[in-house]
Design an enzyme around this catalytic site. Sequence first.
Site, mmCIF file in Angstrom:
data_model
loop_
_atom_site.group_PDB
_atom_site.id
_atom_site.type_symbol
_atom_site.label_atom_id
_atom_site.label_comp_id
_atom_site.label_asym_id
_atom_site.label_seq_id
_atom_site.Cartn_x
_atom_site.Cartn_y
_atom_site.Cartn_z
ATOM 1 N N ILE A 153 0.875 -1.158 -0.128
ATOM 2 C CA ILE A 153 0.074 -0.156 0.125
ATOM 3 C C ILE A 153 0.810 1.257 -0.094
ATOM 4 O O ILE A 153 0.612 2.122 -0.705
ATOM 5 C CB ILE A 153 -1.047 0.150 1.260
ATOM 6 C CG1 ILE A 153 -2.138 -1.218 1.099
ATOM 7 C CG2 ILE A 153 -1.634 1.192 1.310
ATOM 8 C CD1 ILE A 153 -2.906 -1.451 2.048
ATOM 9 N N THR A 230 -4.229 5.186 7.733
ATOM 10 C CA THR A 230 -5.262 4.475 6.827
ATOM 11 C C THR A 230 -4.750 3.020 7.091
ATOM 12 O O THR A 230 -5.217 1.998 6.603
ATOM 13 C CB THR A 230 -5.316 4.578 5.420
ATOM 14 O OG1 THR A 230 -3.762 4.098 4.930
ATOM 15 C CG2 THR A 230 -5.792 5.822 4.971
ATOM 16 N N SER A 231 -3.790 2.673 8.007
ATOM 17 C CA SER A 231 -3.139 1.512 8.369
ATOM 18 C C SER A 231 -3.977 1.020 9.616
ATOM 19 O O SER A 231 -4.912 0.152 9.475
ATOM 20 C CB SER A 231 -1.802 1.591 8.616
ATOM 21 O OG SER A 231 -1.325 0.308 8.758
ATOM 22 N N ARG A 232 -3.452 1.137 11.137
ATOM 23 C CA ARG A 232 -4.265 0.574 12.069
ATOM 24 C C ARG A 232 -4.089 1.649 13.347
ATOM 25 O O ARG A 232 -3.215 2.570 13.405
ATOM 26 C CB ARG A 232 -3.590 -0.536 12.640
ATOM 27 C CG ARG A 232 -3.715 -1.962 11.813
ATOM 28 C CD ARG A 232 -5.259 -2.298 12.213
ATOM 29 N NE ARG A 232 -5.309 -3.608 11.243
ATOM 30 C CZ ARG A 232 -5.827 -3.414 10.107
ATOM 31 N NH1 ARG A 232 -5.988 -2.625 9.193
ATOM 32 N NH2 ARG A 232 -5.981 -4.698 9.474
ATOM 33 N N ASP A 256 -8.528 6.927 9.046
ATOM 34 C CA ASP A 256 -9.457 5.907 8.624
ATOM 35 C C ASP A 256 -9.603 4.721 9.537
ATOM 36 O O ASP A 256 -10.415 3.628 9.298
ATOM 37 C CB ASP A 256 -9.014 5.317 7.022
ATOM 38 C CG ASP A 256 -10.273 4.256 6.747
ATOM 39 O OD1 ASP A 256 -11.513 4.646 6.823
ATOM 40 O OD2 ASP A 256 -10.093 3.113 6.114
ATOM 41 N N GLU A 261 -11.510 1.801 17.828
ATOM 42 C CA GLU A 261 -12.632 1.500 16.645
ATOM 43 C C GLU A 261 -13.605 0.427 17.093
ATOM 44 O O GLU A 261 -14.642 0.519 16.615
ATOM 45 C CB GLU A 261 -11.878 1.687 15.213
ATOM 46 C CG GLU A 261 -11.507 0.304 15.077
ATOM 47 C CD GLU A 261 -10.765 0.428 13.549
ATOM 48 O OE1 GLU A 261 -10.318 1.238 13.210
ATOM 49 O OE2 GLU A 261 -11.174 -0.679 12.701
ATOM 50 N N HIS A 293 -12.945 3.287 8.804
ATOM 51 C CA HIS A 293 -12.366 1.938 8.132
ATOM 52 C C HIS A 293 -12.851 1.448 6.754
ATOM 53 O O HIS A 293 -13.249 0.537 6.655
ATOM 54 C CB HIS A 293 -12.310 0.936 9.292
ATOM 55 C CG HIS A 293 -11.226 -0.021 9.129
ATOM 56 N ND1 HIS A 293 -10.550 -0.518 10.251
ATOM 57 C CD2 HIS A 293 -10.410 -0.808 8.068
ATOM 58 C CE1 HIS A 293 -9.330 -1.339 9.766
ATOM 59 N NE2 HIS A 293 -9.441 -1.207 8.565
ATOM 60 N N PHE A 296 -10.623 -0.089 2.441
ATOM 61 C CA PHE A 296 -10.707 -1.538 1.660
ATOM 62 C C PHE A 296 -11.818 -1.466 0.577
ATOM 63 O O PHE A 296 -11.990 -2.608 -0.076
ATOM 64 C CB PHE A 296 -10.656 -2.682 2.537
ATOM 65 C CG PHE A 296 -11.922 -2.717 3.212
ATOM 66 C CD1 PHE A 296 -12.211 -1.889 4.327
ATOM 67 C CD2 PHE A 296 -12.909 -3.495 2.668
ATOM 68 C CE1 PHE A 296 -13.329 -1.990 5.010
ATOM 69 C CE2 PHE A 296 -14.346 -3.817 3.553
ATOM 70 C CZ PHE A 296 -14.253 -3.050 4.465
HETATM 71 P P1 NAD Z 1 2.843 -4.738 3.825
HETATM 72 O O1 NAD Z 1 3.350 -5.812 4.483
HETATM 73 O O2 NAD Z 1 2.910 -4.873 2.135
HETATM 74 O O3 NAD Z 1 3.782 -3.518 4.089
HETATM 75 C C1 NAD Z 1 4.024 -3.103 5.161
HETATM 76 C C2 NAD Z 1 5.358 -2.605 5.213
HETATM 77 O O4 NAD Z 1 5.637 -1.931 6.468
HETATM 78 C C3 NAD Z 1 6.523 -3.603 4.805
HETATM 79 O O5 NAD Z 1 7.361 -2.853 3.967
HETATM 80 C C4 NAD Z 1 7.127 -3.662 6.390
HETATM 81 O O6 NAD Z 1 8.668 -3.788 5.910
HETATM 82 C C5 NAD Z 1 6.968 -2.009 6.763
HETATM 83 N N1 NAD Z 1 7.315 -2.066 8.243
HETATM 84 C C6 NAD Z 1 6.966 -2.994 9.165
HETATM 85 N N2 NAD Z 1 7.477 -2.273 10.471
HETATM 86 C C7 NAD Z 1 7.842 -1.215 10.320
HETATM 87 C C8 NAD Z 1 8.313 -0.060 11.039
HETATM 88 N N3 NAD Z 1 8.577 -0.288 12.368
HETATM 89 N N4 NAD Z 1 8.691 1.038 10.543
HETATM 90 C C9 NAD Z 1 8.339 1.464 9.232
HETATM 91 N N5 NAD Z 1 8.014 0.285 8.176
HETATM 92 C C10 NAD Z 1 7.586 -0.901 8.890
HETATM 93 O O7 NAD Z 1 1.415 -4.572 4.063
HETATM 94 P P2 NAD Z 1 0.237 -3.451 3.275
HETATM 95 O O8 NAD Z 1 -0.731 -4.561 2.319
HETATM 96 O O9 NAD Z 1 1.026 -2.429 2.403
HETATM 97 O O10 NAD Z 1 -0.662 -2.923 4.275
HETATM 98 C C11 NAD Z 1 -0.267 -2.197 5.384
HETATM 99 C C12 NAD Z 1 -1.105 -1.959 6.205
HETATM 100 O O11 NAD Z 1 -2.469 -1.224 5.955
HETATM 101 C C13 NAD Z 1 -1.920 -3.378 6.925
HETATM 102 O O12 NAD Z 1 -0.583 -3.583 7.905
HETATM 103 C C14 NAD Z 1 -2.985 -2.914 7.568
HETATM 104 O O13 NAD Z 1 -2.677 -2.594 8.807
HETATM 105 C C15 NAD Z 1 -3.330 -1.714 6.709
HETATM 106 N N6 NAD Z 1 -4.579 -2.096 6.007
HETATM 107 C C16 NAD Z 1 -5.682 -0.969 6.091
HETATM 108 C C17 NAD Z 1 -6.807 -1.268 5.156
HETATM 109 C C18 NAD Z 1 -8.057 -0.102 5.672
HETATM 110 O O14 NAD Z 1 -9.365 -0.736 4.924
HETATM 111 N N7 NAD Z 1 -7.816 0.862 5.977
HETATM 112 C C19 NAD Z 1 -6.761 -2.118 4.336
HETATM 113 C C20 NAD Z 1 -5.770 -3.039 4.194
HETATM 114 C C21 NAD Z 1 -4.774 -2.775 5.129
#
Ligand code: NAD
Length: 327
Positions: A153, A230-232, A256, A261, A293, A296
């Site tokens: 992402i 938009t992550s967690r 998001d 939540e 949220h 997705f």
């Molecule tokens: P991914 O595993 O492809 O990428 C995550 C990246 O974060 C990796 O490159 C990893 O090396 C890096 N990382 C890990 N620890 C780190 C740190 N301490 N500092 C910096 N970088 C670090 O995951 P993704 O598919 O890109 O998804 C990312 C996040 O998005 C998921 O973990 C999830 O929580 C969130 N997400 C949110 C939604 C939504 O609807 N809002 C939907 C899908 C995923």
Amino acid sequence: MKIAFFSTKPYDKDFFERYNTIHQFNFYEVALNEQSVRLAEGVDVVCVFVNDKLNAQVIDSLQKLGVQLIALRCAGFNNVDLVAAKNADMRVVRVPAYSPYAVAEHALALIMALNRKTHKAYNRVREGNFSLEKLTGFDLYHKTVGVVGTGKIGGVFARIMSGLGCKILAYDKFQDETLIKAGVSYVSFEELLVQSDIISLHCPLTADTRHLINAQALAQMKKGVMLINTSRGALIDTQAVVEALKNKTVGYLGIDVYEQEENIFFNDLSEEILQDDTLARLMTFPNVLITSHQGFLTEEALTQIAITTLQNISDFADKKLLINEVK
Ligand code: NAD
């Protein structure tokens, strides 16, 4: 396989039924937790989402009920006690990738709306107010955008923002050579905090990243920074960000996801009394935009989530290699 779906919404039912040919579904609106776990009696698989709670107690109950597989219909797995699952000999599968564009584009939507105040302009015009007072934004062109986590992402997001003419700084444990070739500069976390006009979080929630954005990190940011998550939710210490909004260190906040939540997002609480005072406080700031949220929530992502989840379950039933297993 017999599958119990928890936290089911109409779109889950719609997409999973569309792509199912062989499995039997029980759909439950409630989240999976200590109270609702008995609904899994007699099924082989529980299919769960981000706010279903799979702690040791729930996993122990699932095992006693004969459940063999936890199928996450999402990418993140921070809500599953993996040690408890391993001890219970219960396999865990997820959907590691389903349209990273959906979430990356939603991050852009938050940035655009916060910056140009589209949500306010929309309401004003509907009420016959055509004034431009207090709607001034800024050009994104040539601004510095900090991307924390350049996985699927974050990588897509970095390219989108680069396409808008922004300078991209990135922080990740692993550097993506293709992004470097595309002009992204990897820097330390501190440098990213200090230099960025916009910071967007795309790393997973782990013990290391919980409250990554705390009071100390916020104090290093540029005055008036735009912070996007938009992550967690728990990547941000919400109390600290409330203080940073009050003292104007944070000029814009787009989220998001929210630390607490669970039991709020995904539900219509419009007739209820909101019990979460921190969220209530966040909702009072004019420069805060909250979505519940929905990153997705695109046709493409929902299609991929259903197809991959059903394939994960079929592979388990056929004793094939589980390519999307979480270990
Ligand atoms: P991914 O595993 O492809 O990428 C995550 C990246 O974060 C990796 O490159 C990893 O090396 C890096 N990382 C890990 N620890 C780190 C740190 N301490 N500092 C910096 N970088 C670090 O995951 P993704 O598919 O890109 O998804 C990312 C996040 O998005 C998921 O973990 C999830 O929580 C969130 N997400 C949110 C939604 C939504 O609807 N809002 C939907 C899908 C995923």
